[in-house]
Design a protein around this motif. Structure first.
Motif, PDB file in Angstrom:
ATOM      1  N   THR A  35       0.794  -1.219   0.000  1.00  0.00           N
ATOM      2  CA  THR A  35       0.000   0.000   0.000  1.00  0.00           C
ATOM      3  C   THR A  35       0.826   1.270   0.000  1.00  0.00           C
ATOM      4  O   THR A  35       0.332   2.342  -0.325  1.00  0.00           O
ATOM      5  CB  THR A  35      -0.907   0.028   1.245  1.00  0.00           C
ATOM      6  OG1 THR A  35      -0.067   0.126   2.409  1.00  0.00           O
ATOM      7  CG2 THR A  35      -1.763  -1.209   1.340  1.00  0.00           C
ATOM      8  N   TYR A  62     -13.805 -12.762   1.151  1.00  0.00           N
ATOM      9  CA  TYR A  62     -14.305 -11.416   0.874  1.00  0.00           C
ATOM     10  C   TYR A  62     -14.359 -11.204  -0.626  1.00  0.00           C
ATOM     11  O   TYR A  62     -13.677 -11.880  -1.404  1.00  0.00           O
ATOM     12  CB  TYR A  62     -13.412 -10.347   1.521  1.00  0.00           C
ATOM     13  CG  TYR A  62     -12.116 -10.107   0.790  1.00  0.00           C
ATOM     14  CD1 TYR A  62     -11.999  -9.077  -0.151  1.00  0.00           C
ATOM     15  CD2 TYR A  62     -11.006 -10.926   1.013  1.00  0.00           C
ATOM     16  CE1 TYR A  62     -10.812  -8.869  -0.845  1.00  0.00           C
ATOM     17  CE2 TYR A  62      -9.823 -10.721   0.325  1.00  0.00           C
ATOM     18  CZ  TYR A  62      -9.729  -9.689  -0.612  1.00  0.00           C
ATOM     19  OH  TYR A  62      -8.562  -9.499  -1.301  1.00  0.00           O
ATOM     20  N   PRO A  64     -13.973  -8.051  -3.459  1.00  0.00           N
ATOM     21  CA  PRO A  64     -13.310  -6.741  -3.460  1.00  0.00           C
ATOM     22  C   PRO A  64     -14.226  -5.570  -3.797  1.00  0.00           C
ATOM     23  O   PRO A  64     -14.174  -4.978  -4.866  1.00  0.00           O
ATOM     24  CB  PRO A  64     -12.200  -6.913  -4.509  1.00  0.00           C
ATOM     25  CG  PRO A  64     -12.697  -7.972  -5.425  1.00  0.00           C
ATOM     26  CD  PRO A  64     -13.484  -8.915  -4.558  1.00  0.00           C
ATOM     27  N   SER A  68     -16.192  -4.967   2.132  1.00  0.00           N
ATOM     28  CA  SER A  68     -15.169  -5.810   2.764  1.00  0.00           C
ATOM     29  C   SER A  68     -14.187  -5.015   3.596  1.00  0.00           C
ATOM     30  O   SER A  68     -13.333  -5.600   4.287  1.00  0.00           O
ATOM     31  CB  SER A  68     -14.406  -6.597   1.691  1.00  0.00           C
ATOM     32  OG  SER A  68     -13.709  -5.720   0.815  1.00  0.00           O
ATOM     33  N   ILE A  72     -10.620  -6.144   5.935  1.00  0.00           N
ATOM     34  CA  ILE A  72      -9.278  -5.826   5.455  1.00  0.00           C
ATOM     35  C   ILE A  72      -8.564  -4.891   6.420  1.00  0.00           C
ATOM     36  O   ILE A  72      -7.387  -5.104   6.763  1.00  0.00           O
ATOM     37  CB  ILE A  72      -9.359  -5.215   4.041  1.00  0.00           C
ATOM     38  CG1 ILE A  72      -9.878  -6.271   3.052  1.00  0.00           C
ATOM     39  CG2 ILE A  72      -8.003  -4.680   3.597  1.00  0.00           C
ATOM     40  CD1 ILE A  72     -10.242  -5.716   1.688  1.00  0.00           C
ATOM     41  N   GLU A  76      -5.093  -5.448   8.372  1.00  0.00           N
ATOM     42  CA  GLU A  76      -3.956  -4.603   8.024  1.00  0.00           C
ATOM     43  C   GLU A  76      -3.550  -3.659   9.150  1.00  0.00           C
ATOM     44  O   GLU A  76      -2.361  -3.350   9.306  1.00  0.00           O
ATOM     45  CB  GLU A  76      -4.268  -3.794   6.763  1.00  0.00           C
ATOM     46  CG  GLU A  76      -4.315  -4.622   5.492  1.00  0.00           C
ATOM     47  CD  GLU A  76      -2.965  -5.215   5.131  1.00  0.00           C
ATOM     48  OE1 GLU A  76      -1.943  -4.503   5.279  1.00  0.00           O
ATOM     49  OE2 GLU A  76      -2.934  -6.386   4.710  1.00  0.00           O
ATOM     50  N   LEU A  90      -7.441 -13.728   4.911  1.00  0.00           N
ATOM     51  CA  LEU A  90      -8.497 -13.180   4.064  1.00  0.00           C
ATOM     52  C   LEU A  90      -8.329 -13.744   2.660  1.00  0.00           C
ATOM     53  O   LEU A  90      -7.277 -13.598   2.045  1.00  0.00           O
ATOM     54  CB  LEU A  90      -8.444 -11.656   4.036  1.00  0.00           C
ATOM     55  CG  LEU A  90      -8.637 -10.950   5.382  1.00  0.00           C
ATOM     56  CD1 LEU A  90      -8.657  -9.441   5.182  1.00  0.00           C
ATOM     57  CD2 LEU A  90      -9.921 -11.413   6.066  1.00  0.00           C
ATOM     58  N   LYS A  92      -9.687 -13.782  -1.157  1.00  0.00           N
ATOM     59  CA  LYS A  92     -10.480 -13.105  -2.175  1.00  0.00           C
ATOM     60  C   LYS A  92     -11.299 -14.133  -2.952  1.00  0.00           C
ATOM     61  O   LYS A  92     -10.779 -15.139  -3.427  1.00  0.00           O
ATOM     62  CB  LYS A  92      -9.589 -12.325  -3.143  1.00  0.00           C
ATOM     63  CG  LYS A  92     -10.354 -11.466  -4.140  1.00  0.00           C
ATOM     64  CD  LYS A  92      -9.422 -10.812  -5.162  1.00  0.00           C
ATOM     65  CE  LYS A  92      -8.524  -9.795  -4.525  1.00  0.00           C
ATOM     66  NZ  LYS A  92      -7.732  -9.032  -5.550  1.00  0.00           N
ATOM     67  N   LEU A 311      -7.026  -0.522   0.576  1.00  0.00           N
ATOM     68  CA  LEU A 311      -7.968  -1.323  -0.205  1.00  0.00           C
ATOM     69  C   LEU A 311      -7.553  -1.405  -1.671  1.00  0.00           C
ATOM     70  O   LEU A 311      -7.717  -2.455  -2.313  1.00  0.00           O
ATOM     71  CB  LEU A 311      -9.369  -0.739  -0.102  1.00  0.00           C
ATOM     72  CG  LEU A 311     -10.017  -0.723   1.287  1.00  0.00           C
ATOM     73  CD1 LEU A 311     -11.344  -0.008   1.239  1.00  0.00           C
ATOM     74  CD2 LEU A 311     -10.187  -2.125   1.840  1.00  0.00           C
ATOM     75  N   ASN A 315      -2.902  -6.509  -3.405  1.00  0.00           N
ATOM     76  CA  ASN A 315      -3.345  -7.696  -2.664  1.00  0.00           C
ATOM     77  C   ASN A 315      -4.851  -7.720  -2.438  1.00  0.00           C
ATOM     78  O   ASN A 315      -5.407  -8.751  -2.073  1.00  0.00           O
ATOM     79  CB  ASN A 315      -2.649  -7.768  -1.308  1.00  0.00           C
ATOM     80  CG  ASN A 315      -1.254  -8.345  -1.406  1.00  0.00           C
ATOM     81  OD1 ASN A 315      -0.739  -8.535  -2.505  1.00  0.00           O
ATOM     82  ND2 ASN A 315      -0.642  -8.612  -0.272  1.00  0.00           N
ATOM     83  N   TYR A 316      -5.517  -6.574  -2.657  1.00  0.00           N
ATOM     84  CA  TYR A 316      -6.939  -6.486  -2.372  1.00  0.00           C
ATOM     85  C   TYR A 316      -7.735  -6.114  -3.627  1.00  0.00           C
ATOM     86  O   TYR A 316      -8.097  -6.982  -4.408  1.00  0.00           O
ATOM     87  CB  TYR A 316      -7.186  -5.542  -1.198  1.00  0.00           C
ATOM     88  CG  TYR A 316      -6.597  -6.082   0.087  1.00  0.00           C
ATOM     89  CD1 TYR A 316      -7.094  -7.231   0.676  1.00  0.00           C
ATOM     90  CD2 TYR A 316      -5.498  -5.470   0.691  1.00  0.00           C
ATOM     91  CE1 TYR A 316      -6.545  -7.766   1.833  1.00  0.00           C
ATOM     92  CE2 TYR A 316      -4.947  -5.985   1.853  1.00  0.00           C
ATOM     93  CZ  TYR A 316      -5.463  -7.135   2.416  1.00  0.00           C
ATOM     94  OH  TYR A 316      -4.915  -7.661   3.557  1.00  0.00           O
ATOM     95  N   PHE A 317      -7.993  -4.833  -3.875  1.00  0.00           N
ATOM     96  CA  PHE A 317      -8.844  -4.458  -4.999  1.00  0.00           C
ATOM     97  C   PHE A 317      -8.054  -4.320  -6.299  1.00  0.00           C
ATOM     98  O   PHE A 317      -8.600  -4.481  -7.377  1.00  0.00           O
ATOM     99  CB  PHE A 317      -9.552  -3.129  -4.721  1.00  0.00           C
ATOM    100  CG  PHE A 317     -10.588  -3.179  -3.627  1.00  0.00           C
ATOM    101  CD1 PHE A 317     -10.715  -4.278  -2.780  1.00  0.00           C
ATOM    102  CD2 PHE A 317     -11.447  -2.124  -3.433  1.00  0.00           C
ATOM    103  CE1 PHE A 317     -11.654  -4.309  -1.772  1.00  0.00           C
ATOM    104  CE2 PHE A 317     -12.404  -2.139  -2.434  1.00  0.00           C
ATOM    105  CZ  PHE A 317     -12.509  -3.230  -1.594  1.00  0.00           C
TER     106      PHE A 317
END
Length: 447
Positions: A35, A62, A64, A68, A72, A76, A90, A92, A311, A315-317
């Motif tokens: 991030t 979760y 994205p 969620s 997250i 984090e 978590l 995805k 987010l 690794n997430y969105f």
């Protein structure tokens, strides 16, 4: 004394809304590789034997979208670890169908223990209504994750033509398309749940029958956007960041926010398999406390920029952070000549104008059942059985226990399982004491 009562958890986190204490002299950690955000060490907490979790491990699924965020952020920012849940994974999920399949398998079989859900998926899974072979997989509903954060996006070819919040010309346009054999095409992400209900309510309020006047289908969010780019999709209902993304990509506009359709509406929920919760009640409350702290952190709008960066990370969105930044502040460039700048319309996680967001009101569960009957998804006699099913699945008692252990103010813990009468943008009211009257008041329905 157990190992957990002796052990201190040094965690990476920001100051929480309930008062985490920073370590003196700490210089902080280096920027996170995903991030780019800077995190800080906070003082460890001693976990009493009475609250020590039975396990430190759980696997939560979760999707994205902004619903969620509490899961997250809890991971984090270290809120899960703070309460002893140091091994929260978590996972995805490719789609809501995949999430359903994976919770059927369970984490022991390579699936998940629970996670983020549209409603009433936990009830439908518990009753074996949407599972393979109608197998009943008991689940417990533990917390509401958020309100708002959803919208109805419409292809740019309809901009300025009256397909808007009140569907000023919608009925006429849809009727003309139907007469020509070229039905208006709309989508949601999974049948018989939140995002299906939002678009159905909007269409029904505008005099359009979603089951006869248009072609309404389930399509994964990313595919819906691709279809809109090619001109084969007219509208879709889904969570941020997808609706706003089509505005930024100049392929459509937002006809409505769900915050406009039903202000402070119930959105998505944390639910976990009942067998996991029954085996690990203290770990369940530890998870809930982590989620609650994350929700409080998220509702500090000074944290929203950092939240968006977390987010948006790969690794997430995995998308440009600016797609999240403005909606997180309640700023929506709607297209079609409209803008919204109102924090009360943003995704909210802990409190809204009606009180608690996090607490899972049973009256909201009942609305989802009532809508299921409205559209013929469940038989009419479901309403006579709904209370028993809701009481079995909704574990608001665990939410209350966790909130008290966390030190949540009594004023922030609802005293009733009902939020009372709800009012929609078209003036229709839902009284949980009389769902039949609500059904009777609706002009377009199957039941």
């Amino acid at each position: 004394m157990t190992e957990f009562s002796r052990r201190k958890f040094i965690i990476t986190a920001g100051a929480s809304a309930v008062g985490s204490v920073f370590l003196k002299g700490c210089l902080g950690n280096p920027p996170d590789s995903v991030t780019g955000t800077q995190t800080q060490q906070v003082a460890a907490v001693n976990i009493s034997p009475e609250q020590a979790p039975e396990t430190t491990r759980v696997k939560l699924g979760y999707v994205p979208i902004v619903e969620s965020a509490p899961l997250i952020i809890a991971k984090e920012k270290g809120f899960f670890a703070k309460h002893g849940m140091t091994e929260v994974e978590l996972s995805k999920q490719a789609s809501w169908g995949a999430a359903r399949d994976n919770v059927e398998i369970g984490a022991a079989g390579g699936g998940i223990d629970g996670g983020q859900w549209q409603m009433p998926m936990p009830h439908l899974i518990s009753e074996g209504i949407i599972t393979k072979g109608n197998a009943k997989i008991p689940m417990y509903l533990l917390a509401q994750l958020n309100t708002h954060g959803n919208g109805i996006a419409v292809a740019s070819k309809w901009e300025g033509k009256g397909i808007n919040l009140k569907l000023a010309q919608g009925e006429q346009i849809v009727s003309q398309l139907k007469s020509s054999g070229n039905l208006f095409k709309a989508a949601h992400t999974f049948p018989r749940v939140n995002q299906d209900f939002w678009i159905r309510y909007w269409l029904g309020a505008g005099g359009i029958n979603p089951d006869g006047d248009i072609n309404l289908m389930p399509v994964p969010s990313a595919q819906t956007v691709a279809n809109m780019k090619t001109g084969t999709m007219d509208a879709f209902s889904t969570g941020d960041p997808w609706p706003y993304r089509i505005v930024k990509d100049k392929i459509g506009y937002m006809a409505a926010l769900t915050a406009e359709i039903w202000k402070n509406h119930p959105e998505e929920y944390l639910a976990i398999r009942a067998d996991w919760v029954d085996k690990n009640p203290k770990a369940t409350k530890a998870l809930l406390k982590g989620v609650m702290e994350a929700q409080q952190w998220l509702d500090n709008f000074d944290n929203r920029e950092e939240a968006a960066k977390i987010l948006a990370g790969r690794n997430y969105f995995n998308l440009p952070v600016e797609i999240l930044t403005e909606p997180f502040q309640g700023k929506y460039e709607m297209g079609d000549g409209r803008t919204i700048n109102d924090r009360s319309m943003a995704a909210l996680y802990w409190k809204d104008e009606k009180g608690s967001v996090s607490y899972p009101y049973k009256s909201h569960d009942l609305w989802f059942f009532t809508e299921s009957v409205r559209w013929g998804f469940l038989p009419p006699d479901t309403l006579t059985k709904a209370k028993a099913i809701i009481d079995k699945v909704n574990r608001e008692d665990l939410w209350r226990e966790a909130a008290k252990e966390l030190g949540v103010a009594a004023a922030d813990i609802p005293t009733s399982t009902s939020r009372g009468v709800e009012t929609f943008f078209d003036g229709v009211k839902f009284d949980p004491e009389n769902p039949a009257a609500y059904l009777k008041s609706l002009k377009i329905k199957k039941a």
